[in-house]
Motif scaffolding. Structure first.
Motif, PDB file in Angstrom:
ATOM      1  N   THR A  38       0.833  -1.199   0.000  1.00  0.00           N
ATOM      2  CA  THR A  38       0.000   0.000   0.000  1.00  0.00           C
ATOM      3  C   THR A  38       0.870   1.253   0.000  1.00  0.00           C
ATOM      4  O   THR A  38       1.990   1.239   0.501  1.00  0.00           O
ATOM      5  CB  THR A  38      -0.944   0.024   1.216  1.00  0.00           C
ATOM      6  OG1 THR A  38      -1.761   1.198   1.167  1.00  0.00           O
ATOM      7  CG2 THR A  38      -0.171   0.008   2.524  1.00  0.00           C
ATOM      8  N   GLU A  43      -2.745   2.718   6.457  1.00  0.00           N
ATOM      9  CA  GLU A  43      -2.975   1.305   6.160  1.00  0.00           C
ATOM     10  C   GLU A  43      -1.695   0.498   6.361  1.00  0.00           C
ATOM     11  O   GLU A  43      -1.736  -0.637   6.854  1.00  0.00           O
ATOM     12  CB  GLU A  43      -3.470   1.160   4.719  1.00  0.00           C
ATOM     13  CG  GLU A  43      -3.874  -0.265   4.339  1.00  0.00           C
ATOM     14  CD  GLU A  43      -4.397  -0.362   2.924  1.00  0.00           C
ATOM     15  OE1 GLU A  43      -4.612  -1.487   2.457  1.00  0.00           O
ATOM     16  OE2 GLU A  43      -4.563   0.706   2.267  1.00  0.00           O
ATOM     17  N   ALA A 109      -4.980  -6.377  -1.855  1.00  0.00           N
ATOM     18  CA  ALA A 109      -6.288  -5.944  -2.349  1.00  0.00           C
ATOM     19  C   ALA A 109      -6.171  -5.343  -3.748  1.00  0.00           C
ATOM     20  O   ALA A 109      -7.070  -5.495  -4.579  1.00  0.00           O
ATOM     21  CB  ALA A 109      -6.912  -4.942  -1.380  1.00  0.00           C
ATOM     22  N   VAL A 152      -7.710 -10.116   2.179  1.00  0.00           N
ATOM     23  CA  VAL A 152      -7.551  -8.884   1.406  1.00  0.00           C
ATOM     24  C   VAL A 152      -8.738  -8.619   0.490  1.00  0.00           C
ATOM     25  O   VAL A 152      -8.973  -7.483   0.072  1.00  0.00           O
ATOM     26  CB  VAL A 152      -6.251  -8.926   0.571  1.00  0.00           C
ATOM     27  CG1 VAL A 152      -5.036  -8.978   1.477  1.00  0.00           C
ATOM     28  CG2 VAL A 152      -6.251 -10.102  -0.407  1.00  0.00           C
ATOM     29  N   GLN A 154     -11.784  -8.668   1.256  1.00  0.00           N
ATOM     30  CA  GLN A 154     -12.783  -7.866   1.968  1.00  0.00           C
ATOM     31  C   GLN A 154     -12.550  -6.372   1.788  1.00  0.00           C
ATOM     32  O   GLN A 154     -13.462  -5.562   1.996  1.00  0.00           O
ATOM     33  CB  GLN A 154     -12.772  -8.220   3.455  1.00  0.00           C
ATOM     34  CG  GLN A 154     -13.293  -9.615   3.740  1.00  0.00           C
ATOM     35  CD  GLN A 154     -13.252  -9.964   5.211  1.00  0.00           C
ATOM     36  OE1 GLN A 154     -12.506  -9.365   5.980  1.00  0.00           O
ATOM     37  NE2 GLN A 154     -14.055 -10.941   5.612  1.00  0.00           N
ATOM     38  N   ASP A 155     -11.329  -5.991   1.410  1.00  0.00           N
ATOM     39  CA  ASP A 155     -11.014  -4.572   1.230  1.00  0.00           C
ATOM     40  C   ASP A 155     -11.422  -4.049  -0.152  1.00  0.00           C
ATOM     41  O   ASP A 155     -11.310  -2.856  -0.421  1.00  0.00           O
ATOM     42  CB  ASP A 155      -9.508  -4.344   1.414  1.00  0.00           C
ATOM     43  CG  ASP A 155      -9.046  -4.722   2.814  1.00  0.00           C
ATOM     44  OD1 ASP A 155      -9.860  -4.623   3.743  1.00  0.00           O
ATOM     45  OD2 ASP A 155      -7.871  -5.117   2.965  1.00  0.00           O
ATOM     46  N   LYS A 157     -13.909  -2.895  -2.913  1.00  0.00           N
ATOM     47  CA  LYS A 157     -15.262  -2.344  -3.012  1.00  0.00           C
ATOM     48  C   LYS A 157     -15.891  -2.742  -4.338  1.00  0.00           C
ATOM     49  O   LYS A 157     -15.319  -2.534  -5.408  1.00  0.00           O
ATOM     50  CB  LYS A 157     -15.222  -0.815  -2.894  1.00  0.00           C
ATOM     51  CG  LYS A 157     -14.783  -0.325  -1.519  1.00  0.00           C
ATOM     52  CD  LYS A 157     -14.824   1.194  -1.437  1.00  0.00           C
ATOM     53  CE  LYS A 157     -14.400   1.679  -0.050  1.00  0.00           C
ATOM     54  NZ  LYS A 157     -14.414   3.162   0.037  1.00  0.00           N
TER      55      LYS A 157
END
Length: 341
Positions: A38, A43, A109, A152, A154-155, A157
């Motif tokens: 990231t 984060e 992610a 990851v 779940q992050d 969108k």
């Protein structure tokens, strides 16, 4: 850029390399450097804290091997049928090839987001989100087995699906237009199987000549040496007159009704009709129509005509409760029934 570097010094071991934060720590006298995947400092600190709290992960096999183990686990837990296990494995292996990272812990992610963007250019939004849901389940399992520290997926969108405005099935006129204007016999066979028999994509590709009994006017979808129906259950579907008339011209083709010259390979589908399908529906301004919508149209029009939920479930090869949930709302209302019924 300067602000980022100064922020990075606030948490020991977190530093910026290029545009990505890394975490450096000593383990048994050895310096270990881990990419945090990231460019956001907050984060990065969160991920560094996760590593500090649980510094050791279980040894993971290459991602494709972990995928095989995950699918076997789901089958053993009766969460996946044999048919669904094959489709899930295909989806997950496609992701593994796309991301090109053998270590599950090295996937971020951002990798999943790139995969999601590519999917949306190829398939319907609902299908793309189904792929991501399968990925989320895989990473939940990887987290439970200590192969990764966090899920990851779940992050990521996902776009909001507007179920109210989305057209879910074709009208009889739209269905007939797509079939009548199709110039390719192979694709017309596919359209008839979906719209008039509710067959799944793999069932269409695996269809054998002995499934189609023109004399009795019935389609018998059953197990072969290369195919198992969902939930391992054979089923019979009445053959509509228009489909029967087409099959008389189309003829019997062996060993497969659709492109019999194409053998099985490594791909999930022996012959994939995705491209000709997409070109055909787009040409007639029906890009929203997918093979699954053809199957959904078959069931929806039957329900709208008053056919029983039980019969529709049998013809679809689905559980009655699932069919009840999706199609009962389309049944005629009580006041639509004539007094002399």
């Amino acid at each position: 850029m300067r602000r980022r570097k100064s922020q990075g010094k606030k948490f020991r071991g977190v530093y910026l390399r290029g545009n990505i934060y890394w975490y450096q720590r000593m383990v048994n006298g050895q310096r270990i450097q881990t990419s945090l995947g990231t460019s956001d400092y907050g984060e990065a600190v969160t991920k560094a804290l996760e590593i500090r709290a649980d510094p050791f992960l279980a040894a993971a096999e290459p991602l494709e091997s972990e995928i095989d183990r995950f699918v076997i686990h789901k089958v053993d837990q009766n969460e996946y049928s044999v048919a669904s296990a094959d489709s899930k494995k295909y989806v997950l292996r496609e992701f593994a090839r796309f991301v090109g990272k053998p270590d599950p812990a090295g996937i971020f992610a951002s990798d999943v987001e790139r995969f999601y963007r590519v999917l949306k250019d190829r398939v319907a939004e609902s299908t793309a989100q189904g792929y991501i849901t399968t990925l989320r389940s895989l990473f939940n399992w990887l987290k439970e087995t200590k192969k990764v520290r966090r899920n990851v997926v779940q992050d990521v969108k996902l776009a909001r699906l507007d179920s109210h405005n989305k057209k879910r099935f074709c009208t009889p006129e739209e269905r007939d237009k797509l079939i009548d204007r199709c110039k390719r016999d192979d694709l017309k066979f596919v359209l008839f199987c979906g719209f008039h028999a509710g067959m799944r994509k793999q069932e269409i590709v695996e269809a054998r000549p002995e499934w189609f009994n023109l004399k009795q006017g019935v389609i018998h979808i059953r197990r072969t040496e290369t195919f198992r129906p969902k939930d391992r259950e054979d089923r019979f579907v009445p053959m509509r007159k228009s489909f029967k008339a087409f099959l008389k011209k189309y003829g019997v083709r062996s060993p497969f009704m659709l492109h019999p010259e194409v053998p099985h390979g490594k791909s999930r589908y022996r012959w994939d009709f995705r491209r000709p399908w997409a070109e055909h529906v787009a040409k007639h301004n029906y890009s929203w129509v997918t093979p699954h919508i053809a199957r959904h149209t078959f069931a929806s029009l039957l329900a709208s005509a008053g056919k029983s939920i039980y019969k529709i479930a049998v013809w679809l090869g689905d559980d009655v409760r699932v069919v009840q949930k999706h199609y009962a709302k389309l049944l005629p209302k009580d006041e639509d029934i004539e007094e002399n019924f």
